[in-house]
Write a protein that holds these residues in place. Structure first.
Motif, PDB file in Angstrom:
ATOM      1  N   UNK A   1       0.847  -1.248   0.046  1.00 25.86           N
ATOM      2  CA  UNK A   1      -0.159  -0.269   0.126  1.00 25.86           C
ATOM      3  C   UNK A   1       0.978   1.146   0.520  1.00 25.86           C
ATOM      4  N   UNK A   2       1.616   1.546   0.960  1.00 18.26           N
ATOM      5  CA  UNK A   2       2.736   1.596   0.797  1.00 18.26           C
ATOM      6  C   UNK A   2       3.601   2.658  -0.490  1.00 18.26           C
ATOM      7  N   UNK A   3       4.026   1.082  -1.290  1.00 13.97           N
ATOM      8  CA  UNK A   3       4.471   1.445  -2.691  1.00 13.97           C
ATOM      9  C   UNK A   3       3.664   2.339  -3.369  1.00 13.97           C
ATOM     10  N   UNK A   4       2.568   2.036  -3.148  1.00 12.63           N
ATOM     11  CA  UNK A   4       1.377   2.915  -4.465  1.00 12.63           C
ATOM     12  C   UNK A   4       1.534   4.092  -3.783  1.00 12.63           C
ATOM     13  N   UNK A   5       2.162   4.723  -2.916  1.00 14.93           N
ATOM     14  CA  UNK A   5       1.717   5.873  -3.185  1.00 14.93           C
ATOM     15  C   UNK A   5       3.166   7.057  -2.914  1.00 14.93           C
ATOM     16  N   UNK A   6       4.132   5.835  -3.360  1.00 15.59           N
ATOM     17  CA  UNK A   6       5.111   6.367  -4.104  1.00 15.59           C
ATOM     18  C   UNK A   6       5.357   6.067  -5.338  1.00 15.59           C
ATOM     19  N   UNK A   7       5.426   7.120  -5.673  1.00 15.38           N
ATOM     20  CA  UNK A   7       5.946   7.536  -7.808  1.00 15.38           C
ATOM     21  C   UNK A   7       7.081   7.384  -7.655  1.00 15.38           C
ATOM     22  N   UNK A   8       7.293   7.385  -8.743  1.00 17.26           N
ATOM     23  CA  UNK A   8       8.648   7.442  -9.911  1.00 17.26           C
ATOM     24  C   UNK A   8       9.816   8.602  -9.811  1.00 17.26           C
ATOM     25  N   UNK A   9      10.218   8.756  -9.291  1.00 20.64           N
ATOM     26  CA  UNK A   9      11.496   9.847  -9.715  1.00 20.64           C
ATOM     27  C   UNK A   9      10.922  10.168  -8.039  1.00 20.64           C
ATOM     28  N   UNK A  10      10.322  10.315  -6.930  1.00 21.69           N
ATOM     29  CA  UNK A  10      10.413  10.869  -5.360  1.00 21.69           C
ATOM     30  C   UNK A  10      11.763  10.200  -4.624  1.00 21.69           C
ATOM     31  N   UNK A  11      11.981  11.311  -4.057  1.00 18.10           N
ATOM     32  CA  UNK A  11      13.453  11.901  -3.023  1.00 18.10           C
ATOM     33  C   UNK A  11      12.666  10.655  -1.414  1.00 18.10           C
ATOM     34  N   UNK A  12      13.050   9.926  -1.024  1.00 14.02           N
ATOM     35  CA  UNK A  12      12.537   9.477   0.209  1.00 14.02           C
ATOM     36  C   UNK A  12      13.334   8.945   1.390  1.00 14.02           C
ATOM     37  N   UNK A  13      13.089   9.768   2.110  1.00 13.15           N
ATOM     38  CA  UNK A  13      14.056   8.959   3.815  1.00 13.15           C
ATOM     39  C   UNK A  13      13.625   7.539   3.939  1.00 13.15           C
ATOM     40  N   UNK A  14      14.388   7.110   4.688  1.00 15.61           N
ATOM     41  CA  UNK A  14      13.982   5.548   4.879  1.00 15.61           C
ATOM     42  C   UNK A  14      14.036   5.238   6.146  1.00 15.61           C
ATOM     43  N   UNK A  15      13.274   5.016   7.313  1.00 17.47           N
ATOM     44  CA  UNK A  15      13.980   4.296   8.492  1.00 17.47           C
ATOM     45  C   UNK A  15      14.420   2.501   8.500  1.00 17.47           C
ATOM     46  N   UNK A  16      15.146   2.289   9.600  1.00 16.83           N
ATOM     47  CA  UNK A  16      15.105   0.811   9.428  1.00 16.83           C
ATOM     48  C   UNK A  16      13.567   0.004  10.705  1.00 16.83           C
ATOM     49  N   UNK A  17      13.817  -0.728  10.291  1.00 21.49           N
ATOM     50  CA  UNK A  17      12.790  -1.615  10.882  1.00 21.49           C
ATOM     51  C   UNK A  17      12.273  -2.983   9.837  1.00 21.49           C
ATOM     52  N   UNK A  18      11.393  -3.948  10.316  1.00 17.97           N
ATOM     53  CA  UNK A  18      10.983  -4.902  10.031  1.00 17.97           C
ATOM     54  C   UNK A  18      10.022  -4.639   9.145  1.00 17.97           C
ATOM     55  N   UNK A  19       9.040  -3.885   9.397  1.00 15.35           N
ATOM     56  CA  UNK A  19       8.277  -3.393   7.730  1.00 15.35           C
ATOM     57  C   UNK A  19       8.937  -2.502   6.878  1.00 15.35           C
ATOM     58  N   UNK A  20       9.693  -1.636   7.565  1.00 16.76           N
ATOM     59  CA  UNK A  20      10.017  -0.890   6.124  1.00 16.76           C
ATOM     60  C   UNK A  20      11.066  -1.300   5.536  1.00 16.76           C
ATOM     61  N   UNK A  21      11.254  -2.850   6.201  1.00 17.55           N
ATOM     62  CA  UNK A  21      12.350  -3.775   4.708  1.00 17.55           C
ATOM     63  C   UNK A  21      11.218  -4.291   3.601  1.00 17.55           C
TER      64      UNK A  21
END
Length: 261
Positions: A93-113
């Motif tokens: 569901x989160x991946x569907x919120x992200x568009x190609x070319x977007x800039x992201x800050x991603x935390x560590x964690x099991x779900x973020x993996x």
């Protein structure tokens, strides 16, 4: 750096996923009971259990299989096994919120993996992360640029923390931060168990235009130790079940969208 297969998911087949979920619910089951419930031989169950025990997901004991005693900060492999199906749905569901070319800050964690795994089909992402496994997963994506923060590396999840890490993260500004949480509280917002995790969360939130929290429903009842950021600083929580009534009211009051995957 850990190998790609070691970190993307636990690579469990549907039978093994059901085994883990039954054990997480019942805490202890016999080999024979699992074999009967899953309609396979006891030898098949023993083979599954040996593999899961080697990864620290379950514990073997005299013909029984135990879910390890609950701790505030269980090893990453065990956290990835808990609520695996829900975490994968949240990630998609989160991946569907992200568009190609977007800039992201991603935390560590099991779900973020799992989020990182779900983002593998995206192109031209700019990703900043503290997690070596997440960096490795996304670096191979078409046109992606990946920046990995340095610092003291934690053995459990190969994530960096400490002053050097915070200073590095503070140089960036991104469209979206995707953060994890040990707990989500009506009164205190996103909470974690360790100050180093809280410090990272605060920087990620401060340096992003939009903040998405990836959290399964267990985080609504969990207890955190340290407040990382208030609800008002969040934009979207993606979860697998609606929050309890009082928390949901607080989220609505803080204008936080809740999406149930």
């Amino acid at each position: 750096m850990a190998s790609d297969d070691a970190w993307t998911s636990l690579r469990l087949n549907p039978r093994q996923e059901e085994l883990v979920e039954r054990l997480r619910r019942d805490r202890m089951l016999s080999i024979s009971a699992l074999a009967e419930a899953l309609q396979v031989s006891t030898e098949t169950i023993r083979r599954d259990v040996r593999g899961l025990a080697a990864k620290g997901v379950v514990v073997k004991q005299h013909g029984n299989v135990l879910w390890p005693e609950n701790r505030d900060d269980e090893p990453l492999q065990r956290r990835m096994a808990a609520n695996m199906g829900a975490k994968k749905r949240i990630a998609q569901a989160i991946a569907r919120e992200i568009k190609d070319g977007e800039s992201l800050l991603i935390d560590s964690g099991s779900t973020t993996m799992y989020v990182a795994e779900a983002l593998r089909g995206h192109r031209n992402l700019t990703v900043v992360t503290i997690s070596a496994p997440i960096a490795q997963m996304l670096a191979s994506g078409e046109g992606n640029r990946v920046f990995l923060a340095g610092g003291e590396v934690r053995a459990d999840d190969c994530a960096a923390y400490g002053p050097a890490c915070l200073a590095y993260l503070g140089q960036f500004s991104a469209e979206t931060a995707i953060i994890s949480a040990a707990a989500i509280s009506r009164d205190f917002g996103v909470m974690d168990h360790h100050m180093c995790e809280v410090e990272v969360c605060r920087v990620l939130v401060a340096r992003a235009e939009r903040v998405i929290v990836a959290a399964d429903h267990s985080k609504f009842a969990a207890k955190g130790l340290i407040a990382a950021c208030p609800l008002a600083e969040l934009d979207l929580i993606v979860t697998d079940a609606a929050p309890p009534r009082e928390l949901n009211a607080a989220l609505e009051g803080a204008d936080v969208e809740v999406q149930v995957a």
